[in-house]
Design a protein around this motif. Structure first.
Motif, PDB file in Angstrom:
ATOM      1  N   VAL A   6      36.006  38.534  30.662  1.00  0.00           N
ATOM      2  CA  VAL A   6      37.087  38.097  31.457  1.00  0.00           C
ATOM      3  C   VAL A   6      36.577  37.534  32.711  1.00  0.00           C
ATOM      4  O   VAL A   6      35.966  38.289  33.606  1.00  0.00           O
ATOM      5  N   ASP A   7      36.847  36.167  32.927  1.00  0.00           N
ATOM      6  CA  ASP A   7      36.515  35.531  34.127  1.00  0.00           C
ATOM      7  C   ASP A   7      37.206  34.368  34.209  1.00  0.00           C
ATOM      8  O   ASP A   7      37.203  33.731  33.021  1.00  0.00           O
ATOM      9  N   ASP A   8      37.770  33.847  35.160  1.00  0.00           N
ATOM     10  CA  ASP A   8      38.445  32.739  35.403  1.00  0.00           C
ATOM     11  C   ASP A   8      37.725  31.685  35.288  1.00  0.00           C
ATOM     12  O   ASP A   8      38.154  30.347  35.096  1.00  0.00           O
ATOM     13  N   GLU A   9      36.302  31.504  35.508  1.00  0.00           N
ATOM     14  CA  GLU A   9      35.285  30.543  35.456  1.00  0.00           C
ATOM     15  C   GLU A   9      34.736  30.230  34.133  1.00  0.00           C
ATOM     16  O   GLU A   9      34.083  31.333  33.411  1.00  0.00           O
ATOM     17  N   VAL A  10      35.071  29.012  33.467  1.00  0.00           N
ATOM     18  CA  VAL A  10      34.688  28.984  32.130  1.00  0.00           C
ATOM     19  C   VAL A  10      33.033  28.883  31.920  1.00  0.00           C
ATOM     20  O   VAL A  10      32.673  29.723  31.006  1.00  0.00           O
ATOM     21  N   VAL A  11      32.542  28.425  33.035  1.00  0.00           N
ATOM     22  CA  VAL A  11      30.929  28.206  32.950  1.00  0.00           C
ATOM     23  C   VAL A  11      30.418  29.657  32.836  1.00  0.00           C
ATOM     24  O   VAL A  11      29.485  29.939  32.131  1.00  0.00           O
ATOM     25  N   ILE A  12      30.838  30.466  33.857  1.00  0.00           N
ATOM     26  CA  ILE A  12      30.437  31.820  33.849  1.00  0.00           C
ATOM     27  C   ILE A  12      30.801  32.510  32.521  1.00  0.00           C
ATOM     28  O   ILE A  12      29.802  33.293  31.912  1.00  0.00           O
ATOM     29  N   ARG A  13      32.148  32.430  32.170  1.00  0.00           N
ATOM     30  CA  ARG A  13      32.406  33.282  30.965  1.00  0.00           C
ATOM     31  C   ARG A  13      31.553  32.849  29.721  1.00  0.00           C
ATOM     32  O   ARG A  13      31.238  33.699  28.889  1.00  0.00           O
ATOM     33  N   LYS A  14      31.337  31.343  29.363  1.00  0.00           N
ATOM     34  CA  LYS A  14      30.637  30.909  28.529  1.00  0.00           C
ATOM     35  C   LYS A  14      29.158  31.341  28.464  1.00  0.00           C
ATOM     36  O   LYS A  14      28.349  31.674  27.712  1.00  0.00           O
ATOM     37  N   GLY A  15      28.582  31.408  29.796  1.00  0.00           N
ATOM     38  CA  GLY A  15      27.265  32.005  30.116  1.00  0.00           C
ATOM     39  C   GLY A  15      26.860  33.429  29.736  1.00  0.00           C
ATOM     40  O   GLY A  15      25.976  33.309  28.958  1.00  0.00           O
ATOM     41  N   LEU A  16      27.777  34.202  30.097  1.00  0.00           N
ATOM     42  CA  LEU A  16      27.828  35.573  29.617  1.00  0.00           C
ATOM     43  C   LEU A  16      27.602  35.756  28.257  1.00  0.00           C
ATOM     44  O   LEU A  16      26.832  36.509  27.694  1.00  0.00           O
ATOM     45  N   ILE A  17      28.732  35.046  27.576  1.00  0.00           N
ATOM     46  CA  ILE A  17      28.664  35.165  26.046  1.00  0.00           C
ATOM     47  C   ILE A  17      27.535  34.706  25.666  1.00  0.00           C
ATOM     48  O   ILE A  17      26.984  35.347  24.309  1.00  0.00           O
ATOM     49  N   LYS A  18      26.708  33.812  25.946  1.00  0.00           N
ATOM     50  CA  LYS A  18      25.551  33.372  25.335  1.00  0.00           C
ATOM     51  C   LYS A  18      24.399  34.291  25.639  1.00  0.00           C
ATOM     52  O   LYS A  18      23.582  34.787  24.529  1.00  0.00           O
ATOM     53  N   ALA A  33      38.592  36.101  27.780  1.00  0.00           N
ATOM     54  CA  ALA A  33      40.005  35.790  28.364  1.00  0.00           C
ATOM     55  C   ALA A  33      39.755  35.374  30.082  1.00  0.00           C
ATOM     56  O   ALA A  33      38.545  35.632  30.427  1.00  0.00           O
ATOM     57  N   LYS A  34      40.862  34.414  30.281  1.00  0.00           N
ATOM     58  CA  LYS A  34      40.556  34.064  31.617  1.00  0.00           C
ATOM     59  C   LYS A  34      41.290  34.475  32.663  1.00  0.00           C
ATOM     60  O   LYS A  34      40.938  34.397  34.045  1.00  0.00           O
ATOM     61  N   ASN A  35      41.746  35.669  32.665  1.00  0.00           N
ATOM     62  CA  ASN A  35      42.605  36.511  33.423  1.00  0.00           C
ATOM     63  C   ASN A  35      42.947  37.869  33.050  1.00  0.00           C
ATOM     64  O   ASN A  35      42.881  38.028  31.886  1.00  0.00           O
ATOM     65  N   LEU A  51      34.367  46.324  28.222  1.00  0.00           N
ATOM     66  CA  LEU A  51      34.901  45.309  29.265  1.00  0.00           C
ATOM     67  C   LEU A  51      34.103  44.797  30.007  1.00  0.00           C
ATOM     68  O   LEU A  51      33.902  45.578  31.063  1.00  0.00           O
ATOM     69  N   ILE A  52      33.725  43.513  30.256  1.00  0.00           N
ATOM     70  CA  ILE A  52      33.102  42.809  31.535  1.00  0.00           C
ATOM     71  C   ILE A  52      34.004  41.972  32.125  1.00  0.00           C
ATOM     72  O   ILE A  52      34.470  41.179  31.597  1.00  0.00           O
ATOM     73  N   THR A  53      34.379  42.227  33.238  1.00  0.00           N
ATOM     74  CA  THR A  53      35.365  41.556  34.060  1.00  0.00           C
ATOM     75  C   THR A  53      34.870  41.074  35.575  1.00  0.00           C
ATOM     76  O   THR A  53      34.196  41.816  36.246  1.00  0.00           O
ATOM     77  N   ASP A  54      35.404  39.904  35.702  1.00  0.00           N
ATOM     78  CA  ASP A  54      35.291  39.409  37.305  1.00  0.00           C
ATOM     79  C   ASP A  54      36.557  40.215  38.204  1.00  0.00           C
ATOM     80  O   ASP A  54      37.239  40.836  37.306  1.00  0.00           O
ATOM     81  N   ILE A  55      36.287  39.879  39.345  1.00  0.00           N
ATOM     82  CA  ILE A  55      37.289  40.803  40.458  1.00  0.00           C
ATOM     83  C   ILE A  55      38.089  39.753  40.706  1.00  0.00           C
ATOM     84  O   ILE A  55      39.593  40.159  40.393  1.00  0.00           O
ATOM     85  N   GLN A  56      37.903  38.709  41.149  1.00  0.00           N
ATOM     86  CA  GLN A  56      38.959  37.875  41.938  1.00  0.00           C
ATOM     87  C   GLN A  56      39.210  36.695  40.991  1.00  0.00           C
ATOM     88  O   GLN A  56      38.431  35.844  40.446  1.00  0.00           O
ATOM     89  N   MET A  57      40.453  36.916  40.461  1.00  0.00           N
ATOM     90  CA  MET A  57      40.955  36.082  39.441  1.00  0.00           C
ATOM     91  C   MET A  57      42.589  36.017  39.632  1.00  0.00           C
ATOM     92  O   MET A  57      43.272  36.687  40.363  1.00  0.00           O
ATOM     93  N   PRO A  58      43.132  34.583  39.205  1.00  0.00           N
ATOM     94  CA  PRO A  58      44.547  34.331  39.670  1.00  0.00           C
ATOM     95  C   PRO A  58      45.340  35.160  38.272  1.00  0.00           C
ATOM     96  O   PRO A  58      45.009  35.808  37.529  1.00  0.00           O
ATOM     97  N   ILE A  59      46.595  35.138  38.620  1.00  0.00           N
ATOM     98  CA  ILE A  59      47.605  36.020  37.889  1.00  0.00           C
ATOM     99  C   ILE A  59      47.409  37.601  37.972  1.00  0.00           C
ATOM    100  O   ILE A  59      48.313  38.230  38.326  1.00  0.00           O
ATOM    101  N   MET A  60      46.403  37.989  37.439  1.00  0.00           N
ATOM    102  CA  MET A  60      45.958  39.604  37.585  1.00  0.00           C
ATOM    103  C   MET A  60      44.524  39.608  37.939  1.00  0.00           C
ATOM    104  O   MET A  60      43.817  39.279  36.961  1.00  0.00           O
ATOM    105  N   ASN A  61      44.416  40.305  39.041  1.00  0.00           N
ATOM    106  CA  ASN A  61      42.836  40.364  39.301  1.00  0.00           C
ATOM    107  C   ASN A  61      42.332  41.250  38.549  1.00  0.00           C
ATOM    108  O   ASN A  61      42.518  42.205  38.019  1.00  0.00           O
ATOM    109  N   GLY A  62      40.926  41.437  38.650  1.00  0.00           N
ATOM    110  CA  GLY A  62      40.082  42.528  38.042  1.00  0.00           C
ATOM    111  C   GLY A  62      40.341  44.001  38.511  1.00  0.00           C
ATOM    112  O   GLY A  62      40.573  44.812  37.503  1.00  0.00           O
ATOM    113  N   LEU A  63      40.640  44.290  39.658  1.00  0.00           N
ATOM    114  CA  LEU A  63      40.960  45.724  40.176  1.00  0.00           C
ATOM    115  C   LEU A  63      42.232  46.120  39.482  1.00  0.00           C
ATOM    116  O   LEU A  63      42.200  47.176  38.852  1.00  0.00           O
TER     117      LEU A  63
END
Length: 348
Positions: A6-18, A33-35, A51-63
């Motif tokens: 889970v990360d709102d930045e596509v580049v980071i999300r796709k990088g982690l998946i790789k 997921a993006k949020n 679950l691997i999640t970023d903290i600062q994201m729109p709509i619902m943050n990681g915390l």
């Protein structure tokens, strides 16, 4: 094993998946997921294990996502992604009993370490497709492998892998099941190897190539991998091995007159096995230890015969560790071209 990123930045999300695809130890599904809100939906549908999640994201943050997840899915392992400026948020996340956190940018080795820790925390959770006999056999096999890797015995490690391969064939695992199981196998091997090497991380360890397309190829890849690990262990020990050999040379110099001086006794005095001492001695000195002892004794006997005129040949033989005079006379002539008596008469 299923993982949700889970990360709102596509580049980071796709990088982690790789990076996760490179890890490949038992991972069967990677979702994204993006949020936090979208993540909750994905979790309810796919039931991920991690679950691997970023903290600062729109709509619902990681915390907020972690708080909601903990209330409904307490068994879900959570890894937090964070930047260097987000440590206060990380501390809050840790209060939710997250498994670990990763600092951006995430490297392959960091991700491997964190995922491996989660898998090793409760192996039974990830090995449910294996019967009790296979789990016990796997643990025994890994222990034997590490022992023989540390002994730098490639021939024996090949035999162990062949035995494990035969066990897996007998159990009739599918290719997918075998790949997943060998992922767990690698985790156990790596963990036990690091304990034996007294290393906190495996940064410098050789990498197991994920190139096999069949069971036969997979076990051949493992043989090659173990050969590279043995080479790593050997090179890491090189300075230590040289010190050990220097110690052995000192003992030979001091005790060459003792007829009972042999490989087994020298190995025990150094806290090593005889095969291992034999191996490292040959590597450092370029000759077998028994040959070195014999040649050292003969050289000492030659010196005594040359410079101690009154010395009797049988006494010289005994002083240099030869309890069998005919044998001494035979190998003396073989090495120096003349018998002890002829040498003494010529140089006396």
């Amino acid at each position: 094993m299923k993982i949700l990123v889970v990360d709102d930045e596509v580049v980071i999300r796709k990088g982690l998946i790789k990076l996760l695809e490179q890890f490949s130890k038992g991972i069967t599904d990677i979702d994204e997921a993006k949020n936090g809100e979208e993540a909750l939906t994905r979790i309810s549908v796919n039931k991920p294990d991690i679950l691997i999640t970023d903290i600062q994201m729109p709509i619902m943050n990681g915390l907020d996502l972690i708080g909601r997840v903990r209330a409904v899915y307490p068994e879900l392992d959570v890894i937090v992604l964070s930047g260097y400026a987000e440590f206060d948020f990380v501390q809050q996340a840790l209060r939710h009993q997250v498994a670990d956190y990763l600092l951006k940018p995430v490297t392959q080795e960091q991700l491997n370490e964190v995922i491996s820790k989660i898998l090793l925390k409760d192996p039974a959770r990830w090995t449910s497709q294996m019967d009790g006999e296979t789990i016990r056999t796997m643990k025994t096999t890994v222990t034997l492998l590490v022992k023989n890797v540390m002994a730098e015995d490639q021939q024996e490690t090949d035999k162990i892998i062949e035995g494990w391969s035969a066990h897996c064939r007998k159990c009739g695992y599918t290719w997918l099941e075998l790949k997943q199981m060998m992922g767990h196998f690698q985790l156990l091997f790596r963990s036990e190897l690091l304990l034996n090497l007294k290393q906190a991380t495996g940064d410098a360890l050789p990498v197991l190539q994920q190139t096999a397309s069949s069971a036969e190829e997979l076990f051949e890849v493992w043989k090659n991998y173990l050969a590279s690990v043995i080479l790593y262990v050997s090179e890491r020990r090189a300075p230590r091995n040289k010190r050990i050999v220097e110690e052995v040379l000192g003992r030979i110099e001091a005790q060459y007159g003792d007829a009972s001086l042999n490989l087994q006794g020298l190995a025990e005095s150094c806290g090593l096995t005889a095969p291992y001492l034999s191996k490292i001695f040959r590597e450092v000195m370029k000759k077998p230890i028994t040959q070195y002892i014999s040649e050292y004794r003969l050289e000492k006997a030659r010196e005594l015969l040359k410079y101690d005129a009154p010395a009797k040949i049988n006494i010289v033989a005994e002083q240099c560790g030869f309890s069998d005079y005919p044998y001494f006379s035979k190998i003396f002539k073989k090495n120096f071209g003349v018998s002890p008596l002829e040498y003494k008469e010529k140089n006396g």
